[in-house]
Design an enzyme around this catalytic site. Structure first.
Site, PDB file in Angstrom:
ATOM      1  N   CYS A  18       5.345 -44.200  10.232  1.00 42.28           N
ATOM      2  CA  CYS A  18       5.916 -43.193   9.334  1.00 42.28           C
ATOM      3  C   CYS A  18       5.770 -41.814   9.980  1.00 42.28           C
ATOM      4  CB  CYS A  18       5.227 -43.209   7.982  1.00 42.28           C
ATOM      5  SG  CYS A  18       5.970 -42.052   6.804  1.00 42.28           S
ATOM      6  N   CYS A  35       2.969 -37.357   1.751  1.00 44.19           N
ATOM      7  CA  CYS A  35       4.145 -37.686   2.553  1.00 44.19           C
ATOM      8  C   CYS A  35       5.356 -37.870   1.624  1.00 44.19           C
ATOM      9  CB  CYS A  35       3.893 -38.950   3.365  1.00 44.19           C
ATOM     10  SG  CYS A  35       5.327 -39.442   4.341  1.00 44.19           S
ATOM     11  N   ASN A  78     -14.373 -15.161 -20.407  1.00 45.86           N
ATOM     12  CA  ASN A  78     -13.085 -14.643 -19.943  1.00 45.86           C
ATOM     13  C   ASN A  78     -13.095 -13.125 -19.988  1.00 45.86           C
ATOM     14  OD1 ASN A  78     -10.507 -14.896 -18.989  1.00 45.86           O
ATOM     15  ND2 ASN A  78      -9.571 -15.400 -20.952  1.00 45.86           N
ATOM     16  N   MET A  79     -12.118 -12.529 -19.324  1.00 42.18           N
ATOM     17  CA  MET A  79     -12.039 -11.070 -19.289  1.00 42.18           C
ATOM     18  C   MET A  79     -11.542 -10.484 -20.602  1.00 42.18           C
ATOM     19  SD  MET A  79     -13.176 -10.039 -16.410  1.00 42.18           S
ATOM     20  CE  MET A  79     -12.597  -8.363 -16.191  1.00 42.18           C
ATOM     21  N   THR A 129      -9.857 -18.454 -17.756  1.00 40.62           N
ATOM     22  CA  THR A 129      -8.466 -18.758 -18.085  1.00 40.62           C
ATOM     23  C   THR A 129      -8.247 -18.431 -19.551  1.00 40.62           C
ATOM     24  OG1 THR A 129      -6.730 -20.444 -18.110  1.00 40.62           O
ATOM     25  CG2 THR A 129      -8.962 -21.211 -18.521  1.00 40.62           C
ATOM     26  N   SER A 130      -7.087 -17.893 -19.829  1.00 43.89           N
ATOM     27  CA  SER A 130      -6.782 -17.522 -21.202  1.00 43.89           C
ATOM     28  C   SER A 130      -6.577 -18.780 -22.037  1.00 43.89           C
ATOM     29  CB  SER A 130      -5.511 -16.681 -21.219  1.00 43.89           C
ATOM     30  OG  SER A 130      -4.917 -16.765 -22.483  1.00 43.89           O
ATOM     31  N   HIS A 182      -4.201 -29.787 -10.727  1.00 43.11           N
ATOM     32  CA  HIS A 182      -3.009 -29.292 -10.007  1.00 43.11           C
ATOM     33  C   HIS A 182      -3.032 -29.646  -8.527  1.00 43.11           C
ATOM     34  CE1 HIS A 182      -1.758 -25.997 -13.137  1.00 43.11           C
ATOM     35  NE2 HIS A 182      -1.571 -27.224 -13.557  1.00 43.11           N
ATOM     36  N   CYS A 237       3.888 -36.862   8.761  1.00 44.24           N
ATOM     37  CA  CYS A 237       2.961 -37.935   8.415  1.00 44.24           C
ATOM     38  C   CYS A 237       2.464 -38.669   9.664  1.00 44.24           C
ATOM     39  CB  CYS A 237       3.675 -38.919   7.489  1.00 44.24           C
ATOM     40  SG  CYS A 237       2.626 -40.250   6.887  1.00 44.24           S
ATOM     41  N   GLN A 271      -7.665 -26.045 -12.830  1.00 41.80           N
ATOM     42  CA  GLN A 271      -6.273 -25.904 -12.420  1.00 41.80           C
ATOM     43  C   GLN A 271      -6.197 -25.230 -11.049  1.00 41.80           C
ATOM     44  OE1 GLN A 271      -3.982 -23.043 -14.688  1.00 41.80           O
ATOM     45  NE2 GLN A 271      -5.802 -21.855 -15.160  1.00 41.80           N
TER      46      GLN A 271
HETATM   47 ZN   LIG Z   1       4.308 -41.193   5.483  1.00 46.19          ZN
END
Ligand SMILES: [Zn+2]
Length: 310
Positions: free
Chosen positions: A212, A166, A275-276, A250-251, A158, A207, A140
């Site tokens: 464009c 764009c 994990n921590m 990560t939890s 992510h 862009c 992530q």
């Molecule tokens: Zn564009």
């Protein structure tokens, strides 16, 4: 509260995309062992036999490289909660402010490096691939530290700080420019007293595709947005195939591990958490190694005595 809302949004999105988190989680809980093992030698036996390893990583891995995660107590940039800037609405309202925030995050990354956890994962992938074994990283994190460490089989669910999209033609392009455009040079200081630069929209990143000049945005998944369905299909495939799953930094009650790891555990595949802290989901897993993953992961993924390398 915000975290819960965030999870609810993500859960909804994932359900829509075909993953079945709630039933998998329930099955995982029902199959839960009393207590996960923290025996490194037992983990190493499982690791030595695994042919297809999925490693789910989160903010904790980045935090050990000194990357601001903008979560919890660290959750503010200037006077704004970071989560409130990471939305399509915030970008529509004030693209200069949101670009300043992301420009700051990109520039910070120039001063950071992969840590021993990133390196151990990348080395493991390279080594096992020579043995016909498969390692995939499902992250992530948007900072590309896994890539810089050498991970090749990488699903960045992510997106990335170093890709733009764009808003006009939709093209996604890698971009490592510093600054990303002249108007953002020297902008983005996180101090609460710094005012918005108020950069006119035509001077923000634009862009370069033929015909464009659309406004670019960071190619990251913002709150309230759906995840890339192609990437989720890949994730689902990897989770179905893996015979060992690691959850790192990560939890396991917070997305994405809350989705992915219990799904794997529910079909009887060993899951090891690095994990921590422990969480209620920890008891669903086979192994738990508490502490900074830069310390716990390298010995876990180091070459096993049974590995034959030609
Ligand atoms: Zn564009």
């Amino acid at each position: 509260m915000i975290l819960l809302q965030f999870c609810a949004v993500r859960l909804g999105i994932l359900s829509y995309c075909g993953l079945k988190p709630s039933s998998a989680s329930k099955r995982a809980v029902s199959l839960a062992m009393a207590r996960p093992s923290s025996s490194l030698s037992d983990f190493r036996e499982v690791f030595a036999k695994a042919k297809h390893i999925a490693i789910v990583t989160g903010a904790g891995v980045s935090a050990e490289s000194g990357v601001p995660t903008f979560q919890g107590a660290d959750g503010y940039w200037r006077k704004w909660q970071a989560q409130r800037l990471a939305t399509p609405e915030a970008f529509a309202r004030n693209p200069s402010r949101v670009w300043e925030f992301y420009h700051y995050r990109r520039e910070v990354m120039l001063t950071k490096s992969p840590n021993p956890a990133h390196i151990a994962i990348a080395e493991c992938e390279a080594r096992l691939s020579k043995q016909g074994r498969h390692v995939v990283v499902i992250t992530q994190n948007i900072d590309e530290l896994h890539k810089r460490a050498g991970s090749r089989n990488l699903l960045e669910i992510h997106g990335s700080l170093f890709k733009t999209r764009c808003t006009n033609c939709g093209s996604v392009v890698e971009n490592y420019d510093s600054p990303i455009c002249p108007a953002l040079a020297g902008k983005g200081a996180p101090d609460v007293d710094v005012e918005d630069a108020g950069i006119p929209v035509e001077q923000l990143p634009r862009c370069h595709q033929k015909n464009c000049t659309g406004l670019l945005r960071p190619h990251v998944v913002w709150f309230g947005e759906t995840l890339d369905s192609n990437i989720l299909t890949e994730v689902e495939k990897e989770l179905d195939l893996c015979d060992l799953c690691l959850v790192v930094g990560t939890s396991s009650v917070v997305y994405p591990a809350a989705m992915f790891a219990p799904q794997v555990a529910a079909r009887g595949v060993p899951v090891a958490e690095f994990n921590m802290e422990t969480t209620p989901a920890t008891t669903s897993f086979s192994f738990h190694f508490q502490g900074p993953c830069g310390s716990t992961l390298p010995p876990a993924l180091a070459r096993h005595k049974t590995e034959i390398i030609s």
